[in-house]
Design an enzyme around this catalytic site. Structure first.
Site, PDB file in Angstrom:
ATOM      1  CG  HIS A 122      -8.881  -3.903   3.211  1.00 33.35           C
ATOM      2  ND1 HIS A 122      -8.241  -4.180   2.030  1.00 33.35           N
ATOM      3  CD2 HIS A 122      -7.882  -3.773   4.118  1.00 33.35           C
ATOM      4  CE1 HIS A 122      -6.928  -4.241   2.225  1.00 33.35           C
ATOM      5  NE2 HIS A 122      -6.697  -3.982   3.487  1.00 33.35           N
ATOM      6  CG  HIS A 150      -4.097  -0.204   6.083  1.00 31.03           C
ATOM      7  ND1 HIS A 150      -5.474  -0.147   6.044  1.00 31.03           N
ATOM      8  CD2 HIS A 150      -3.762  -1.384   5.515  1.00 31.03           C
ATOM      9  CE1 HIS A 150      -5.938  -1.253   5.470  1.00 31.03           C
ATOM     10  NE2 HIS A 150      -4.928  -2.027   5.150  1.00 31.03           N
ATOM     11  CG  HIS A 197      -6.501  -5.638   8.097  1.00 37.45           C
ATOM     12  ND1 HIS A 197      -5.861  -6.716   7.521  1.00 37.45           N
ATOM     13  CD2 HIS A 197      -6.311  -4.593   7.245  1.00 37.45           C
ATOM     14  CE1 HIS A 197      -5.295  -6.348   6.375  1.00 37.45           C
ATOM     15  NE2 HIS A 197      -5.539  -5.054   6.192  1.00 37.45           N
ATOM     16  CD  GLU A 234     -14.276  12.197  24.612  1.00 37.72           C
ATOM     17  OE1 GLU A 234     -13.123  12.375  24.209  1.00 37.72           O
ATOM     18  OE2 GLU A 234     -14.944  13.083  25.165  1.00 37.72           O
ATOM     19  CD  GLU A 246      -2.803  -1.515   0.417  1.00 38.49           C
ATOM     20  OE1 GLU A 246      -2.901  -0.732  -0.554  1.00 38.49           O
ATOM     21  OE2 GLU A 246      -3.508  -2.526   0.546  1.00 38.49           O
TER      22      GLU A 246
HETATM   23  P1  13P Z   1       1.485  -5.496   3.164  1.00 34.69           P
HETATM   24  O1  13P Z   1       2.026  -6.671   3.908  1.00 34.69           O
HETATM   25  O2  13P Z   1       1.975  -5.453   1.736  1.00 34.69           O
HETATM   26  O3  13P Z   1       1.688  -4.213   3.911  1.00 34.69           O
HETATM   27  O4  13P Z   1      -0.094  -5.728   3.017  1.00 34.69           O
HETATM   28  C1  13P Z   1      -0.928  -5.808   4.130  1.00 34.69           C
HETATM   29  C2  13P Z   1      -2.227  -5.134   3.924  1.00 34.69           C
HETATM   30  O5  13P Z   1      -2.887  -4.848   4.888  1.00 34.69           O
HETATM   31  C3  13P Z   1      -2.703  -4.819   2.564  1.00 34.69           C
HETATM   32  O6  13P Z   1      -3.804  -3.970   2.572  1.00 34.69           O
HETATM   33 ZN    ZN Z   2      -4.918  -4.030   4.495  1.00 35.25          ZN
END
Ligand code: 13P
Ligand code: ZN
Length: 279
Positions: A218, A147, A149, A177, A123
């Site tokens: 995602h 980023h 998950h 909050e 990313e």
């Molecule tokens: P990477 O291991 O390439 O960072 O990918 C993980 C991910 O969350 C892709 O969206």
């Molecule tokens: Zn991801």
């Protein structure tokens, strides 16, 4: 003289990775982190790397169609593609990298890290395009893109319409909050193939307005002026999503909630600018 992992911004970067792992946000290699180094940090790192030949220049995007000229010549600390957040503190030099961009912002070269080979996160294009937008809008204050998950937020993307207004209202309504921490709301990107230019363009467009952008089914991208705030945003939004899903799972229709008037009053009290389109 310090080594690279002892530099303060590297220590903070590594600490965020460990916290994110402890919160369960990073199964396997899930998630990624980047930091736009200040000129002082870049020269401190450069001094430590004297005599170490840089790796060859490589396209930012494997397809070669990404350019971030606004960040030309800048240095970044970034997680490696396929690397586990869990291992960053244990073995930083093989999990993360310091990368230098060329003047055109189309190629990078690794200056330190990824010592067993590999490349920055898949990313990287999203990270750099988001950082370019934030650099322009905040005069260099926003330097962290995170980023992850988080499970409840991902769950929420199956039951809340994938629209900025619906998502923002649903999150704000869970905890008082929320409008204090993200008064501008959240943006939502519909499901897309990760890792390419297309999703990077969609995300960076939303970063013009928001600091937090949801990727349907995602995860979440957070932009912040510090590692603490990046993690704070991720945690707050995931906690709000958890409350939302808990209420839904109770099977009971909510009896009450926070009104538009309430959101406006919070904005007034805490100096946040609540956009009219969300009321
Ligand atoms: P990477 O291991 O390439 O960072 O990918 C993980 C991910 O969350 C892709 O969206
Ligand atoms: Zn991801």
């Amino acid at each position: 003289m310090k080594s690279i992992p002892e530099l303060p911004f590297v220590r903070e970067f590594i600490r965020l990775c460990s916290i994110g792992d402890s919160l369960g946000f990073h199964e396997r290699n899930g998630g990624n982190l980047s930091y736009h180094m200040t000129p002082a940090e870049a020269s401190a790192a450069s001094a430590l790397l004297k005599g170490r030949p840089p790796c060859p220049w490589t396209d930012v995007d494997p397809k070669g169609d990404v350019a971030v000229p606004g960040l030309g010549g800048e240095w970044f600390l970034v997680t490696g593609s396929g690397k586990f957040f869990r291992n960053v503190a244990y073995d930083a030099e093989s999990s993360i990298a310091i990368c230098e961009l060329d003047q055109a912002g189309t190629h990078y070269r690794v200056r330190w890290g990824l010592c067993d080979g590999g490349r920055p996160t898949s990313e990287f294009s999203s990270h750099l395009m988001n950082l370019e937008v934030k650099d322009r809008l905040t005069d260099g204050k926003v330097r962290v893109i995170y980023h992850a998950h988080p499970a409840h937020l991902i769950a929420m993307t199956y039951v809340v319409p994938l629209k900025d207004r619906d998502f923002t209202r649903a999150l704000w309504n869970t905890m008082t909050e929320c409008p204090v921490i993200f008064p501008e709301g959240v943006g939502v990107v519909k499901w897309m193939v990760p890792g390419g230019r297309e999703v990077a363009v969609a995300t960076s467009k939303l970063m013009e307005r928001y600091n937090n952008v949801v990727w349907a089914h995602h995860g979440l991208f957070c932009a912040a002026d510090s590692f603490d705030n990046a993690m704070g945003q991720m945690e707050t939004i995931e906690k709000a999503a958890k409350i939302y899903m808990l209420v839904l799972a109770s099977g009971r229709k909510p009896l009450t909630g926070i009104t538009s008037k309430g959101f406006l009053a919070i904005g007034k009290m805490y100096g946040g600018d609540i956009p009219k389109r969300f009321l």
